[in-house]
Design an enzyme around this catalytic site. Structure first.
Site, PDB file in Angstrom:
ATOM      1  N   SER A 144      -3.558   7.617   2.117  1.00 15.96           N
ATOM      2  CA  SER A 144      -3.796   6.172   2.120  1.00 15.96           C
ATOM      3  C   SER A 144      -5.193   5.864   2.630  1.00 15.96           C
ATOM      4  CB  SER A 144      -2.763   5.477   3.018  1.00 15.96           C
ATOM      5  OG  SER A 144      -3.099   4.120   3.234  1.00 15.96           O
ATOM      6  N   TYR A 168       1.352   4.006  11.074  1.00 13.99           N
ATOM      7  CA  TYR A 168       1.487   4.409   9.672  1.00 13.99           C
ATOM      8  C   TYR A 168       0.271   5.217   9.232  1.00 13.99           C
ATOM      9  CZ  TYR A 168       0.811   4.017   4.657  1.00 13.99           C
ATOM     10  OH  TYR A 168       0.526   4.292   3.341  1.00 13.99           O
ATOM     11  N   LYS A 172      -0.340   9.434   8.200  1.00 13.70           N
ATOM     12  CA  LYS A 172      -1.019   9.950   7.015  1.00 13.70           C
ATOM     13  C   LYS A 172      -2.123  10.923   7.415  1.00 13.70           C
ATOM     14  CE  LYS A 172       1.125   7.734   3.667  1.00 13.70           C
ATOM     15  NZ  LYS A 172       1.920   8.459   2.649  1.00 13.70           N
TER      16      LYS A 172
END
Length: 427
Positions: A144, A168, A172
């Site tokens: 991402s 989040y 990643k």
């Protein structure tokens, strides 16, 4: 409604008989990627825990793929269940894995960081261990642009500092670091890390699209829900940025372009013996503001989107868009679609499926009422109309999992009319 279109490279992939495991393949991006994989000749095995996705999406992929659907199978599996994952690998030899599975709501990750580390990191470690044990060492990872955090400047290149500012994004980056460490320890691994910017849009047929549970975390599905009357207005989070209209600027990419990026990445893994572990930005390289998205969607839908202007959301970058030269040069990939096409396809999906895969009057295809599951309105006397009547299981959206035609969570497809022969195989 089959899409009998074959992309470049299909003959080579089909001749090689390559089989790809797709984790999270029932989700928004994953389902579009699975369809493209089938159309270029790969065999695709989908594993998904259906936490925030729909197996009806997999059934629609099968119908859109037409005769290619014989190369599709599905297993309801959570990657944290290592034993179940082992069984899938024991039954099928995989040439590569495309790894989408993961939780992705930034706000929720701040509230529940342990959940995100458990699901996104532990699940990936299990996957990598099982891959290694079975000699499968080719991976495309769904990373991402969140790994860049809030950079001081845009556009972003792959060499920008990696400073995610929420759990989040941190999960990643942790997985990216694990992948780099694995390659350094064992050069047999070939890994491509794809850093997406803002995926939007839907399949042009209108039968695949984004169907988030609860309140959407992203702009486009929220706009879509306002347009179909599910929400009264869009709250714009900040209109005092130093941008051309005061709202945040992002790099939006059509989900079909993104799916094609995964095909290009896989081809790179198979064709280049010295790829190592490489990261690529996938975007358009163009920034679009929130108000520009709203205007384009109003044009595509013919609907007025009421706006409420609110305060900035902490941690949001002012401007964030990509440089995609590396992907263009090394993957031979470039986004084809612009904002008008993204909004057009998003509205086509929304107007046909106002409540996503749970729409009670979803669509009619080939003269049959399908209510979410293509060509198969009833299975053993039960409706398969998405989440209607049974939208959640243990607090999670099920999107029709109660009445669906699986047998112990596993099934394969033979053709798009989806008839069952008694042993759980859809043919």
């Amino acid at each position: 409604m089959a899409v009998e279109k074959t992309a470049p490279g299909a003959a080579a992939a089909a001749e090689a008989g390559r089989t790809v495991l797709v984790t999270g393949g029932a989700g928004y991006i994953g389902s579009h990627a699975v369809l493209q994989l089938l159309l270029v000749g790969f065999r695709a095995v989908v594993v998904d825990n259906l936490n925030n996705s729909s197996e009806l999406a997999v059934r629609r992929v099968a119908a859109l793929a037409g005769d290619h659907s014989r190369n599709l199978s599905f297993h309801k599996i959570d990657l944290r269940d290592k034993g179940a994952l082992e069984m899938v690998f024991a039954s099928t030899r995989f040439d590569a894995v495309v790894h989408f599975a993961g939780l992705k709501a930034v706000g929720e990750s701040v509230q529940k960081p342990l959940l995100y580390y458990d699901n996104n990191v532990i699940g990936t470690i299990n996957l990598l261990e099982v891959m290694s044990a079975h000699g499968c060492k080719k991976l495309v990872f769904s990373s991402s642009a969140a790994v860049y955090g809030s950079p001081k400047n845009s556009p972003c290149t792959e060499e920008f500092p990696l400073t995610p500012n929420n759990p989040y994004g941190k999960t990643k980056l942790v997985v990216e670091d694990i992948c780099r460490d694995i390659y350094r320890s064992d050069p047999e691994w070939k890994i491509i890390l794809l850093r997406y910017f803002n995926p939007v849009g839907a399949h042009p047929s209108g039968y695949l699209g984004e169907d988030p549970c609860g309140i959407p975390n992203n702009l486009m599905p929220y706009v879509q829900q306002v347009a179909v009357g599910r929400r009264p207005a869009l709250t714009v989070l900040g209109n005092d940025y130093a941008t051309r209209d005061g709202t945040g600027v992002r790099d939006y990419i059509h989900v079909v372009d993104l799916a094609d990026g995964h095909i290009a990445a896989l081809q790179k893994l198979f064709e280049n013996s010295s790829i190592g572990c490489e990261a690529y930005n996938l975007g358009t390289g163009r920034g679009t503001s929130v108000l520009e998205i709203v205007k384009a969607f109003e044009k595509a839908s013919g609907k007025k989107i009421p706006l409420i202007f609110g305060a900035r959301r902490p941690g949001d970058a002012e401007i964030l868009f990509s440089v995609t030269a590396k992907a263009e040069r090394e993957l031979n990939w470039k986004a084809k679609y612009g904002i008008d096409e993204m909004c057009r396809d998003q509205w086509n999906w929304a107007s046909k499926n106002p409540y996503g895969y749970g729409s009670p009057d979803s669509t009619k295809q080939n003269g049959h009422q399908t209510n979410g599951s293509v060509d198969s309105p009833r299975q053993n006397g039960h409706h398969t109309n998405g989440s209607v009547g049974s939208p959640r299981r243990n607090g999670h959206c099920g999107h029709g999992s109660a009445d669906s035609p699986r047998r112990n969570g596993h099934y394969a497809y033979g053709s798009s009319d989806s008839r069952q022969n008694g042993n759980g195989r859809l043919q």
